[in-house]
Write a protein that holds these residues in place. Structure first.
Motif, PDB file in Angstrom:
ATOM      1  N   THR A 149       0.828  -1.201   0.000  1.00 21.04           N
ATOM      2  CA  THR A 149       0.000   0.000   0.000  1.00 21.04           C
ATOM      3  C   THR A 149       0.864   1.253   0.000  1.00 21.04           C
ATOM      4  OG1 THR A 149      -0.109   0.050   2.409  1.00 21.04           O
ATOM      5  CG2 THR A 149      -1.847  -1.162   1.262  1.00 21.04           C
ATOM      6  N   GLN A 150       2.183   1.097   0.145  1.00 21.24           N
ATOM      7  CA  GLN A 150       3.083   2.244   0.180  1.00 21.24           C
ATOM      8  C   GLN A 150       2.965   3.041  -1.113  1.00 21.24           C
ATOM      9  OE1 GLN A 150       4.678   3.606   2.502  1.00 21.24           O
ATOM     10  NE2 GLN A 150       6.060   4.993   1.457  1.00 21.24           N
ATOM     11  N   LEU A 151       2.687   4.322  -0.985  1.00 21.03           N
ATOM     12  CA  LEU A 151       2.474   5.256  -2.098  1.00 21.03           C
ATOM     13  C   LEU A 151       1.153   4.986  -2.834  1.00 21.03           C
ATOM     14  CD1 LEU A 151       6.019   5.608  -3.718  1.00 21.03           C
ATOM     15  CD2 LEU A 151       4.881   7.216  -2.200  1.00 21.03           C
ATOM     16  N   ARG A 152       0.808   3.713  -3.016  1.00 26.08           N
ATOM     17  CA  ARG A 152      -0.359   3.373  -3.832  1.00 26.08           C
ATOM     18  C   ARG A 152      -1.669   3.430  -3.054  1.00 26.08           C
ATOM     19  NH1 ARG A 152       2.557  -2.088  -6.144  1.00 26.08           N
ATOM     20  NH2 ARG A 152       4.227  -1.066  -7.342  1.00 26.08           N
ATOM     21  N   GLY A 153      -1.613   3.154  -1.768  1.00 27.28           N
ATOM     22  CA  GLY A 153      -2.828   3.085  -0.979  1.00 27.28           C
ATOM     23  C   GLY A 153      -3.659   1.867  -1.343  1.00 27.28           C
ATOM     24  N   VAL A 154      -4.883   1.839  -0.874  1.00 26.41           N
ATOM     25  CA  VAL A 154      -5.842   0.782  -1.218  1.00 26.41           C
ATOM     26  C   VAL A 154      -6.848   1.375  -2.193  1.00 26.41           C
ATOM     27  CG1 VAL A 154      -7.612  -0.790  -0.356  1.00 26.41           C
ATOM     28  CG2 VAL A 154      -5.573  -0.331   1.026  1.00 26.41           C
ATOM     29  N   THR A 155      -6.997   0.742  -3.341  1.00 27.05           N
ATOM     30  CA  THR A 155      -7.933   1.224  -4.358  1.00 27.05           C
ATOM     31  C   THR A 155      -9.311   0.622  -4.109  1.00 27.05           C
ATOM     32  OG1 THR A 155      -6.154   1.393  -5.992  1.00 27.05           O
ATOM     33  CG2 THR A 155      -8.412   1.370  -6.823  1.00 27.05           C
ATOM     34  N   PRO A 156     -10.340   1.445  -3.960  1.00 29.21           N
ATOM     35  CA  PRO A 156     -11.686   0.915  -3.668  1.00 29.21           C
ATOM     36  C   PRO A 156     -12.224   0.060  -4.813  1.00 29.21           C
ATOM     37  CG  PRO A 156     -11.569   3.293  -3.267  1.00 29.21           C
ATOM     38  CD  PRO A 156     -10.327   2.910  -4.009  1.00 29.21           C
ATOM     39  N   ASP A 157     -13.076  -0.892  -4.457  1.00 29.00           N
ATOM     40  CA  ASP A 157     -13.808  -1.656  -5.472  1.00 29.00           C
ATOM     41  C   ASP A 157     -14.852  -0.769  -6.129  1.00 29.00           C
ATOM     42  OD1 ASP A 157     -12.546  -4.214  -4.838  1.00 29.00           O
ATOM     43  OD2 ASP A 157     -13.662  -4.106  -2.964  1.00 29.00           O
ATOM     44  N   ILE A 158     -15.455   0.116  -5.321  1.00 29.47           N
ATOM     45  CA  ILE A 158     -16.401   1.099  -5.841  1.00 29.47           C
ATOM     46  C   ILE A 158     -15.958   2.457  -5.326  1.00 29.47           C
ATOM     47  CG2 ILE A 158     -18.797   1.889  -5.865  1.00 29.47           C
ATOM     48  CD1 ILE A 158     -19.685  -0.968  -5.503  1.00 29.47           C
ATOM     49  N   GLY A 159     -15.396   3.257  -6.214  1.00 29.95           N
ATOM     50  CA  GLY A 159     -14.884   4.572  -5.821  1.00 29.95           C
ATOM     51  C   GLY A 159     -15.799   5.686  -6.277  1.00 29.95           C
ATOM     52  N   TYR A 160     -15.941   6.686  -5.419  1.00 33.36           N
ATOM     53  CA  TYR A 160     -16.788   7.827  -5.800  1.00 33.36           C
ATOM     54  C   TYR A 160     -16.434   9.040  -4.958  1.00 33.36           C
ATOM     55  CZ  TYR A 160     -19.593   6.253  -1.763  1.00 33.36           C
ATOM     56  OH  TYR A 160     -20.006   5.853  -0.525  1.00 33.36           O
ATOM     57  N   LEU A 161     -16.807  10.222  -5.453  1.00 37.42           N
ATOM     58  CA  LEU A 161     -16.595  11.512  -4.792  1.00 37.42           C
ATOM     59  C   LEU A 161     -15.146  11.693  -4.331  1.00 37.42           C
ATOM     60  CD1 LEU A 161     -19.873  11.840  -2.702  1.00 37.42           C
ATOM     61  CD2 LEU A 161     -19.245  13.104  -4.745  1.00 37.42           C
ATOM     62  N   GLN A 162     -14.221  11.421  -5.241  1.00 37.82           N
ATOM     63  CA  GLN A 162     -12.811  11.560  -4.910  1.00 37.82           C
ATOM     64  C   GLN A 162     -12.411  13.025  -4.980  1.00 37.82           C
ATOM     65  OE1 GLN A 162     -10.454   8.742  -7.149  1.00 37.82           O
ATOM     66  NE2 GLN A 162     -11.984   7.129  -6.910  1.00 37.82           N
ATOM     67  N   SER A 163     -11.708  13.477  -3.940  1.00 37.19           N
ATOM     68  CA  SER A 163     -11.409  14.912  -3.807  1.00 37.19           C
ATOM     69  C   SER A 163     -10.376  15.415  -4.802  1.00 37.19           C
ATOM     70  CB  SER A 163     -10.931  15.205  -2.379  1.00 37.19           C
ATOM     71  OG  SER A 163      -9.774  14.443  -2.078  1.00 37.19           O
ATOM     72  N   GLY A 164      -9.545  14.526  -5.333  1.00 36.29           N
ATOM     73  CA  GLY A 164      -8.554  14.946  -6.312  1.00 36.29           C
ATOM     74  C   GLY A 164      -7.404  15.743  -5.747  1.00 36.29           C
ATOM     75  N   ASN A 165      -7.105  15.554  -4.450  1.00 38.00           N
ATOM     76  CA  ASN A 165      -6.010  16.303  -3.829  1.00 38.00           C
ATOM     77  C   ASN A 165      -4.819  15.396  -3.534  1.00 38.00           C
ATOM     78  OD1 ASN A 165      -7.083  14.788  -1.782  1.00 38.00           O
ATOM     79  ND2 ASN A 165      -7.137  16.448  -0.281  1.00 38.00           N
ATOM     80  N   GLU A 166      -4.641  14.351  -4.359  1.00 41.21           N
ATOM     81  CA  GLU A 166      -3.585  13.379  -4.122  1.00 41.21           C
ATOM     82  C   GLU A 166      -2.198  14.021  -4.083  1.00 41.21           C
ATOM     83  OE1 GLU A 166      -5.940  13.077  -6.353  1.00 41.21           O
ATOM     84  OE2 GLU A 166      -7.135  11.343  -5.722  1.00 41.21           O
ATOM     85  N   SER A 167      -1.987  15.059  -4.874  1.00 43.79           N
ATOM     86  CA  SER A 167      -0.675  15.704  -4.899  1.00 43.79           C
ATOM     87  C   SER A 167      -0.433  16.571  -3.673  1.00 43.79           C
ATOM     88  CB  SER A 167      -0.534  16.565  -6.164  1.00 43.79           C
ATOM     89  OG  SER A 167      -1.486  17.613  -6.158  1.00 43.79           O
ATOM     90  N   LEU A 168      -1.513  16.897  -2.934  1.00 41.49           N
ATOM     91  CA  LEU A 168      -1.387  17.761  -1.763  1.00 41.49           C
ATOM     92  C   LEU A 168      -1.416  16.980  -0.462  1.00 41.49           C
ATOM     93  CD1 LEU A 168      -3.884  20.557  -2.858  1.00 41.49           C
ATOM     94  CD2 LEU A 168      -1.399  20.543  -3.135  1.00 41.49           C
TER      95      LEU A 168
END
Length: 721
Positions: free
Chosen positions: A531-550
């Motif tokens: 999960t390092q850097l990658r995190g856990v990717t949801p099976d059903i993803g929604y309403l993502q804030s888009g602030n991954e770079s911050l």
């Protein structure tokens, strides 16, 4: 001798410049390092250089990184220092390693002292602008995020930047309906309070700031904890402390009771209420009362806490009385206080379906806590996240829920052991996680303690702030095919930390040196991934804030790389992949008609646009239009009663300690009442999953527009703290 000369010249240079620039300002006395702090730094350096997972020698190269990290920590938005300050401080770039190794911390303390002087100067300038007021008819703008900008090249540039910041503060209050005279008074008090807080900074604060610059220059999740911070960390992990059972806040320099803990000494006494102000503290029945008005909140809290069974006397100014009213003395006997706000809790939601109702149990877990001391002492009923969740699952089974959702949003982690135990409640005695130490040895972490407590449909709700132990749990549930992972990609912290007590290292009997939270291993999923850097990717993803770079592991430039190991010997216990197409279709059809969902999606899009533009208008007409749109959005979210009670959620331009406590509490109540779109949709998705498990593939379990409704609230709160 050379280090002493450097320190003397640096001090002299700063003193001369400060005297020449702002001779009329009252600066606090310069902070100087204590002997025990220099020793603590030396001890920490020895541990970090030898035992850290990413062991880095303390040399000139690391010193340069520490220097940059220190400046970033002190002035992240680059609004205090001038470029000329940075140029002059550059002489210390390659010498901070020597400061630690020779136990002479004067240079980093002088950097901190200069920061403090500059901050006080900026506050004084901000106050000087208030008599003039502002005009808001120009097209002037203010940059929102300055972390990637240069420091102001001249003092004039710095003052112009602060003029815009003050102008924005003024405009926010003006848009909220404040008159100019009131605005000037509010802001003058705010900037004066900021200066007063700066003057209360201690050498321990400065040392902790420098040490964390050092530790985080190595790796983001290694931290130094001073003695007081270490004690608070211990409280957060065991969810208990010895005290009176009152949540305190600082309002106008008064230590004010924000909340009384049910069953605690303060509540049981019947002599205290929310809003009362503590103006004095004394130990035992006869000691002298110590005045605490204007004192730092953490210093007052330290006086009030103490050993179980000991007595504390409080001098209290009642909430409904003025500052000149007579106070009263309240005598309390300290007891063990159980912290419930950050403990696991559960609610049962009723979901309307095409065939009736379905019950979904939601367990909210803010952290993976564990009472290490009780565990070491052999207490079989020690407080832990896994133990509390096990009790809640039993209650949910008694409520005959159809599925269970673990809400791990904003759960930053905690005990690795508890992440393993919690996984076992859903999967059983199986491998959960793999850890690789600094030697490269890989150990499989297997659950051996907990039996399956819930075998029905389940899911895990995560967001970007779900990290570490949360990711271990979510990844294991996903790898075993045990349940649905819902929400947005998690933080990406795949590292393991341990806490080293520096006093124990030095064989020191007293708590003087603090603790070092140090990365010692990297964890991996049972399938060998990370999960390092990658995190856990949801099976059903929604309403993502888009602030991954911050925000998240990928936002750190010195994070450990993502690697992999061999898969553990494990076998999936289920497979939810076949459900995903139908669940996604039902989800997308439902949210298209959900007004709150679409509004939140629109808010996220606009927030991304604002971050990309990175400026805010200082034109009153432009801001009024923006405010009107937001007001309409809020009106759609709240009922008339909620708006009246909490004053709405619109920006009033005030900070927490500038409002009446009753107003703050009303606002918080209103915020909690706002529809939790993310959670409601997760509950609906899990209801759909339960329907599919029952073989009802033709009926969207939550296809109706009715949102889930809470029918029962559960907790593990003891009857007596």
């Amino acid at each position: 001798m050379r280090q002493q000369l450097i320190g003397f010249l640096l001090t002299l240079a700063f003193a001369i410049q400060g005297a020449a620039a702002d001779s009329e300002l009252a600066y606090p006395p310069p902070l100087v390092p204590a002997v025990q702090e220099a020793k603590a730094a030396y001890l920490a350096a020895g541990l970090l250089s030898r035992y850290h997972y990413k062991a880095v020698p303390l040399d000139d190269a690391l010193s340069s990184k520490v220097f940059d990290q220190y400046l970033k920590a002190l002035d992240p938005e680059k609004v205090y220092f001038l470029q000329s300050d940075i140029d002059r401080l550059a002489v210390e770039r390659s010498r901070l390693d020597d400061a630690i190794l020779t136990e002479d911390l004067r240079a980093p303390f002088e950097i901190f002292n200069l920061y403090e002087r500059r901050a006080i100067e900026r506050m004084a300038y901000a106050r000087s602008l208030l008599d003039k007021g502002f005009s808001f008819d120009s097209d002037e703008t203010l940059m929102m995020d300055r972390k990637d900008q240069s420091w102001p090249s001249t003092k004039a540039d710095a003052l112009d930047l602060w003029r815009k910041r003050v102008k924005n503060d003024w405009l926010r209050l003006k848009l909220a309906g404040q008159e100019d005279a009131a605005i000037a008074k509010i802001l003058d008090k705010r900037y004066d309070s900021n200066s007063r807080r700066l003057s209360k900074i201690t050498n321990a604060d400065a040392f902790e700031a420098f040490m964390n610059a050092y530790t985080m220059a190595i790796e983001p999740h290694t931290n130094y904890l001073g003695p007081r911070a270490a004690a608070n960390f211990d409280i957060a992990m065991r969810l208990s402390l010895a005290g009176i059972g009152a949540v305190l806040v600082d309002i106008d320099g008064y230590t004010t009771i924000r909340e009384l803990v049910a069953g605690g000494p303060a509540s049981l006494s019947g002599q205290l209420q929310v809003g009362d102000r503590i103006v004095g503290v004394a130990q035992g029945p006869t000691s002298t009362m110590e005045d605490v008005v204007g004192q730092r909140l953490d210093d007052t809290v330290a006086l009030i806490r103490g050993a179980v069974g000991s007595t504390v006397r409080l001098d209290v100014l009642p909430a409904d009385k003025g500052p000149d009213a007579p106070s009263k003395t309240v005598i309390l006997v300290r007891d063990t206080i159980k912290v419930q706000d950050t403990a696991a809790k559960a609610k049962v939601y009723s979901v309307a379906t095409g065939e009736g109702k379905r019950l979904i149990g939601v367990i909210t877990l803010p952290s993976f806590y564990e009472d290490f001391d009780a565990l070491r002492n052999g207490d079989k009923d020690y407080r832990s996240a896994g133990g509390d969740v096990g009790k809640l699952l039993a209650q949910l089974k008694a409520q005959k829920v159809d599925a269970v959702l673990m809400d791990l949003r904003n759960n930053g982690g905690g005990s690795l052991r508890e992440a393993i135990n919690l996984t076992g409640l859903f999967v059983g005695k199986v491998p959960v996680v793999q850890t690789r130490d600094v030697k490269g040895d890989v150990i499989v972490g297997r659950n051996v303690h907990t039996e399956v407590a819930w075998s029905g449909p389940m899911g895990v709700l995560i967001n970007r702030a779900s990290a570490s132990a949360s990711e271990i749990f979510a990844a294991a549930i996903q790898d075993y095919g045990r349940g649905l992972i819902i929400g947005e990609p998690s933080f990406g912290k795949g590292t393991v930390q341990t806490v080293a007590n520096l006093d124990q290292v030095a064989r020191n009997a007293n708590a003087a040196y603090g603790e070092l939270k140090m990365t010692i291993a990297q964890f991996f999923r049972v399938d060998g991934g990370t999960t390092q850097l990658r995190g856990v990717t949801p099976d059903i993803g929604y309403l993502q804030s888009g602030n991954e770079s911050l925000f998240g592991e990928s936002s750190y430039d010195n994070a450990l790389p993502a690697t992999h190991v061999k898969a553990a010997d494990y076998a999936p216990v289920g497979d939810i992949k076949a459900q995903l197409p139908r669940l996604l279709a039902w989800h997308e059809g439902r949210v298209q008609h959900d007004r709150d969902y679409q509004n939140l999606l629109d808010d996220i899009t606009k927030a991304r646009e604002r971050r990309k533009g990175n400026v805010i208008s200082l034109n009153e007409a432009v801001r009024r239009k923006e405010r009107a749109v937001m007001q309409a959005r809020i009106a759609n979210m709240l009922s008339a009663e909620e708006v009246a009670e909490g004053g709405g959620l619109s920006d009033d331009g005030l900070q927490f300690n500038e409002r009446k406590l009753s107003k703050n509490l009303a606002i918080e109540k209103t915020q909690k009442s706002v529809n939790d779109v993310v959670l409601n949709e997760a509950v609906s998705i899990l209801s759909d999953s339960a329907a599919l498990n029952e073989g009802k593939s033709q009926t969207a379990a939550s296809a109706l527009s009715t949102r889930p409704v809470v029918v029962t609230a559960l907790s593990t709160a003891p009857s007596k703290p």
